[in-house]
Enzyme design. Structure first.
Site, PDB file in Angstrom:
ATOM      1  N   VAL A  21      87.133  58.048  44.312  1.00  0.00           N
ATOM      2  CA  VAL A  21      85.920  58.683  43.624  1.00  0.00           C
ATOM      3  C   VAL A  21      84.922  57.632  43.274  1.00  0.00           C
ATOM      4  O   VAL A  21      84.368  57.742  42.331  1.00  0.00           O
ATOM      5  CB  VAL A  21      86.552  59.400  42.000  1.00  0.00           C
ATOM      6  CG1 VAL A  21      87.212  60.468  42.486  1.00  0.00           C
ATOM      7  CG2 VAL A  21      87.330  58.364  41.325  1.00  0.00           C
ATOM      8  N   TRP A  22      84.865  56.575  44.045  1.00  0.00           N
ATOM      9  CA  TRP A  22      83.822  55.486  44.035  1.00  0.00           C
ATOM     10  C   TRP A  22      82.502  56.067  44.389  1.00  0.00           C
ATOM     11  O   TRP A  22      82.391  57.258  45.013  1.00  0.00           O
ATOM     12  CB  TRP A  22      84.103  54.574  45.276  1.00  0.00           C
ATOM     13  CG  TRP A  22      82.930  53.677  45.231  1.00  0.00           C
ATOM     14  CD1 TRP A  22      82.479  52.758  44.231  1.00  0.00           C
ATOM     15  CD2 TRP A  22      82.202  52.998  46.241  1.00  0.00           C
ATOM     16  NE1 TRP A  22      81.720  51.850  44.763  1.00  0.00           N
ATOM     17  CE2 TRP A  22      81.252  52.125  46.142  1.00  0.00           C
ATOM     18  CE3 TRP A  22      82.221  53.382  47.652  1.00  0.00           C
ATOM     19  CZ2 TRP A  22      80.539  51.375  46.938  1.00  0.00           C
ATOM     20  CZ3 TRP A  22      81.383  52.833  48.606  1.00  0.00           C
ATOM     21  CH2 TRP A  22      80.626  51.817  48.176  1.00  0.00           C
ATOM     22  N   ASP A  46      92.262  57.801  43.052  1.00  0.00           N
ATOM     23  CA  ASP A  46      91.937  56.423  42.845  1.00  0.00           C
ATOM     24  C   ASP A  46      90.766  56.018  42.419  1.00  0.00           C
ATOM     25  O   ASP A  46      89.577  56.597  42.880  1.00  0.00           O
ATOM     26  CB  ASP A  46      91.873  55.844  44.533  1.00  0.00           C
ATOM     27  CG  ASP A  46      91.550  54.225  44.153  1.00  0.00           C
ATOM     28  OD1 ASP A  46      92.553  53.236  44.541  1.00  0.00           O
ATOM     29  OD2 ASP A  46      90.449  53.976  44.147  1.00  0.00           O
ATOM     30  N   TYR A  51      83.852  52.428  37.850  1.00  0.00           N
ATOM     31  CA  TYR A  51      83.233  53.511  38.421  1.00  0.00           C
ATOM     32  C   TYR A  51      82.607  54.592  37.420  1.00  0.00           C
ATOM     33  O   TYR A  51      81.635  55.061  37.508  1.00  0.00           O
ATOM     34  CB  TYR A  51      84.221  54.336  39.299  1.00  0.00           C
ATOM     35  CG  TYR A  51      84.835  53.718  40.381  1.00  0.00           C
ATOM     36  CD1 TYR A  51      84.262  52.714  41.027  1.00  0.00           C
ATOM     37  CD2 TYR A  51      85.899  54.390  41.145  1.00  0.00           C
ATOM     38  CE1 TYR A  51      84.982  52.212  42.006  1.00  0.00           C
ATOM     39  CE2 TYR A  51      86.489  53.998  42.190  1.00  0.00           C
ATOM     40  CZ  TYR A  51      85.863  52.705  42.653  1.00  0.00           C
ATOM     41  OH  TYR A  51      86.639  52.197  43.715  1.00  0.00           O
ATOM     42  N   LYS A  76      91.331  50.097  38.088  1.00  0.00           N
ATOM     43  CA  LYS A  76      91.076  48.819  38.263  1.00  0.00           C
ATOM     44  C   LYS A  76      90.625  47.986  37.394  1.00  0.00           C
ATOM     45  O   LYS A  76      89.454  48.546  36.919  1.00  0.00           O
ATOM     46  CB  LYS A  76      90.067  48.760  40.082  1.00  0.00           C
ATOM     47  CG  LYS A  76      90.566  49.679  40.939  1.00  0.00           C
ATOM     48  CD  LYS A  76      89.678  49.309  42.150  1.00  0.00           C
ATOM     49  CE  LYS A  76      90.162  50.531  43.247  1.00  0.00           C
ATOM     50  NZ  LYS A  76      89.482  51.927  42.882  1.00  0.00           N
ATOM     51  N   HIS A 107      89.579  44.333  40.237  1.00  0.00           N
ATOM     52  CA  HIS A 107      88.825  44.979  41.328  1.00  0.00           C
ATOM     53  C   HIS A 107      88.383  43.821  42.563  1.00  0.00           C
ATOM     54  O   HIS A 107      88.203  44.501  43.610  1.00  0.00           O
ATOM     55  CB  HIS A 107      87.709  45.641  40.564  1.00  0.00           C
ATOM     56  CG  HIS A 107      87.113  46.578  41.279  1.00  0.00           C
ATOM     57  ND1 HIS A 107      86.459  47.894  40.540  1.00  0.00           N
ATOM     58  CD2 HIS A 107      86.872  47.070  42.337  1.00  0.00           C
ATOM     59  CE1 HIS A 107      85.678  48.603  41.404  1.00  0.00           C
ATOM     60  NE2 HIS A 107      86.055  48.155  42.678  1.00  0.00           N
ATOM     61  N   LYS A 227      86.541  59.254  49.980  1.00  0.00           N
ATOM     62  CA  LYS A 227      85.977  59.859  49.279  1.00  0.00           C
ATOM     63  C   LYS A 227      85.260  61.040  49.650  1.00  0.00           C
ATOM     64  O   LYS A 227      84.774  61.059  50.668  1.00  0.00           O
ATOM     65  CB  LYS A 227      85.035  58.873  48.664  1.00  0.00           C
ATOM     66  CG  LYS A 227      84.036  59.451  47.549  1.00  0.00           C
ATOM     67  CD  LYS A 227      82.652  59.688  48.268  1.00  0.00           C
ATOM     68  CE  LYS A 227      81.647  60.057  47.181  1.00  0.00           C
ATOM     69  NZ  LYS A 227      80.349  60.576  47.836  1.00  0.00           N
ATOM     70  N   ILE A 234      87.486  67.673  51.567  1.00  0.00           N
ATOM     71  CA  ILE A 234      88.562  67.252  50.947  1.00  0.00           C
ATOM     72  C   ILE A 234      89.783  67.844  51.557  1.00  0.00           C
ATOM     73  O   ILE A 234      90.752  67.193  51.914  1.00  0.00           O
ATOM     74  CB  ILE A 234      88.550  67.523  49.429  1.00  0.00           C
ATOM     75  CG1 ILE A 234      87.532  66.605  48.600  1.00  0.00           C
ATOM     76  CG2 ILE A 234      90.153  67.213  48.839  1.00  0.00           C
ATOM     77  CD1 ILE A 234      87.154  67.071  47.186  1.00  0.00           C
ATOM     78  N   GLU A 236      89.757  68.989  54.495  1.00  0.00           N
ATOM     79  CA  GLU A 236      89.922  68.783  56.121  1.00  0.00           C
ATOM     80  C   GLU A 236      90.654  67.200  56.197  1.00  0.00           C
ATOM     81  O   GLU A 236      91.496  66.911  57.036  1.00  0.00           O
ATOM     82  CB  GLU A 236      88.339  68.540  56.626  1.00  0.00           C
ATOM     83  CG  GLU A 236      88.170  67.680  57.860  1.00  0.00           C
ATOM     84  CD  GLU A 236      86.699  67.589  58.284  1.00  0.00           C
ATOM     85  OE1 GLU A 236      85.898  68.564  57.918  1.00  0.00           O
ATOM     86  OE2 GLU A 236      86.287  66.666  58.958  1.00  0.00           O
TER      87      GLU A 236
HETATM   88  P1  A2P Z   1      80.561  63.509  50.515  1.00  0.00           P
HETATM   89  O1  A2P Z   1      81.286  62.757  49.203  1.00  0.00           O
HETATM   90  O2  A2P Z   1      79.119  64.121  50.431  1.00  0.00           O
HETATM   91  O3  A2P Z   1      81.647  64.706  51.240  1.00  0.00           O
HETATM   92  P2  A2P Z   1      84.501  56.598  52.840  1.00  0.00           P
HETATM   93  O4  A2P Z   1      85.671  57.346  52.296  1.00  0.00           O
HETATM   94  O5  A2P Z   1      84.890  55.889  54.112  1.00  0.00           O
HETATM   95  O6  A2P Z   1      83.871  55.989  51.574  1.00  0.00           O
HETATM   96  O7  A2P Z   1      83.353  57.686  52.984  1.00  0.00           O
HETATM   97  C1  A2P Z   1      82.820  58.460  52.215  1.00  0.00           C
HETATM   98  C2  A2P Z   1      81.474  59.383  52.693  1.00  0.00           C
HETATM   99  O8  A2P Z   1      82.189  60.257  53.903  1.00  0.00           O
HETATM  100  C3  A2P Z   1      80.932  60.341  51.830  1.00  0.00           C
HETATM  101  O9  A2P Z   1      79.590  59.938  51.863  1.00  0.00           O
HETATM  102  C4  A2P Z   1      81.336  61.638  52.028  1.00  0.00           C
HETATM  103  O10 A2P Z   1      80.481  62.520  51.747  1.00  0.00           O
HETATM  104  C5  A2P Z   1      81.624  61.498  53.636  1.00  0.00           C
HETATM  105  N1  A2P Z   1      82.692  62.249  54.070  1.00  0.00           N
HETATM  106  C6  A2P Z   1      84.214  62.400  53.477  1.00  0.00           C
HETATM  107  N2  A2P Z   1      84.892  63.243  54.258  1.00  0.00           N
HETATM  108  C7  A2P Z   1      83.985  63.553  55.087  1.00  0.00           C
HETATM  109  C8  A2P Z   1      84.502  64.640  56.366  1.00  0.00           C
HETATM  110  N3  A2P Z   1      85.298  65.085  56.374  1.00  0.00           N
HETATM  111  N4  A2P Z   1      83.190  65.066  56.987  1.00  0.00           N
HETATM  112  C9  A2P Z   1      81.888  64.259  57.011  1.00  0.00           C
HETATM  113  N5  A2P Z   1      81.958  63.345  55.875  1.00  0.00           N
HETATM  114  C10 A2P Z   1      82.696  63.033  55.349  1.00  0.00           C
END
Ligand code: A2P
Length: 271
Positions: A21-22, A46, A51, A76, A107, A227, A234, A236
């Site tokens: 949830v960063w 996490d 945050y 953290k 952290h 995240k 989430i 998917e």
């Molecule tokens: P959002 O929060 O708007 O869904 P990471 O985990 O590497 O930090 O990546 C997080 C970023 O990837 C966020 O901007 C999130 O957008 C986006 N994201 C997370 N899951 C998916 C997904 N299954 N398809 C497309 N974008 C995703």
């Protein structure tokens, strides 16, 4: 969804998939994301003092109805103010509304890698956390902490990790020291989703680029904390335990590494 876990050196089990949830603002957006994740079967959340959203994580946990003991919670220690890690852990517990977290990590190594460790060990002794660890620590920084640990060495090192940030030397050093490497920003904060190689593999398998990137981690036994604040994403991101990447797929993804197998945990010092 899966209940696949990885055993930490101290005997605790960390679920391979967690919700990160960063950068999710405190309030409804964070409460919803965490509640959806728990409804969809995630059992690992996490968060971090930095945050500013521990209260929302705690609220979502209570609203979800999922028993506290079924969920692995990481928070953290925020080293910037050079406070006492044990006292800060207690404040986190109050914000989260729980008696104990599962993993409490430094952290980043601000002010040097070792000064906070005695306080981390104290937080564990006081029962504020079951496991303790670090984040954004290089091999040298990790070795320094292990050198000063008198009661418990770090169980985990959470670092930026993906096929594009495949820190092989760091991963190998963690494995040798009995430290579980955890992957944050496994999607490159979204940047890696459009990559051609990732998309080609996803297309062949009938999966999405996000699922391929996450599978690359869990297939190696690396806990991963993507995240998202969107329910469908989430969901998917949790469908990664019902397919396998072939050796050729893994090799093609490994070749995307831009860190040249570095032992460093982060691209730059950002504090
Ligand atoms: P959002 O929060 O708007 O869904 P990471 O985990 O590497 O930090 O990546 C997080 C970023 O990837 C966020 O901007 C999130 O957008 C986006 N994201 C997370 N899951 C998916 C997904 N299954 N398809 C497309 N974008 C995703």
């Amino acid at each position: 969804m899966s209940d696949a876990t990885r055993r930490l050196a101290d005997g605790n089990d960390i679920p391979l998939l967690g919700l990160g949830v960063w950068q999710v603002p405190d309030g409804p957006e964070c409460v919803n994301a965490v509640r959806w994740a728990l409804e969809l079967g995630y059992r690992h959340i996490d968060t971090a003092q930095a945050y500013g959203n521990e209260e929302s994580v705690g609220r979502a946990l209570r609203e979800s109805g999922v028993p506290r003991e079924d969920v692995f919670i990481t928070t953290k220690f925020y080293p910037r103010r050079r406070g006492d890690p044990a006292a800060e852990a207690e404040r986190s517990l109050r914000r989260l509304g729980v008696d104990q977290v599962d993993l409490y990590i430094i952290h980043w190594p601000q002010g040097g890698p070792t000064w906070a460790w005695p306080g981390m060990e104290k937080a564990r002794e006081l029962g504020y956390t079951r496991s303790i660890g670090v984040s954004n620590f290089s091999v040298e920084e990790l070795d320094a902490v292990i050198g000063v640990a008198t009661k418990a060495p770090p169980s985990a090192n959470q670092v930026q990790f993906s096929p594009f940030e495949y820190r092989r030397a760091l991963l190998e050093a963690c494995e040798r020291s009995g430290v579980v490497l955890e992957a944050y920003s496994p999607l490159g904060t979204g940047r890696h989703l459009g990559d051609e190689t990732v998309s080609r593999i996803a297309g062949r398998l009938g999966r999405t680029p996000a699922q391929v990137l996450l599978r690359w981690c869990v297939q190696r036994g690396i806990p991963v904390i993507p995240k998202s604040t969107h329910r469908e994403r989430i969901e998917e991101n949790a469908q990664i335990f019902d397919f396998t990447l072939t050796d050729e797929d893994m090799d093609a993804l490994d070749a995307l590494d831009r860190t040249r197998g570095t032992a460093v945990a982060r691209e730059r010092k950002w504090w």
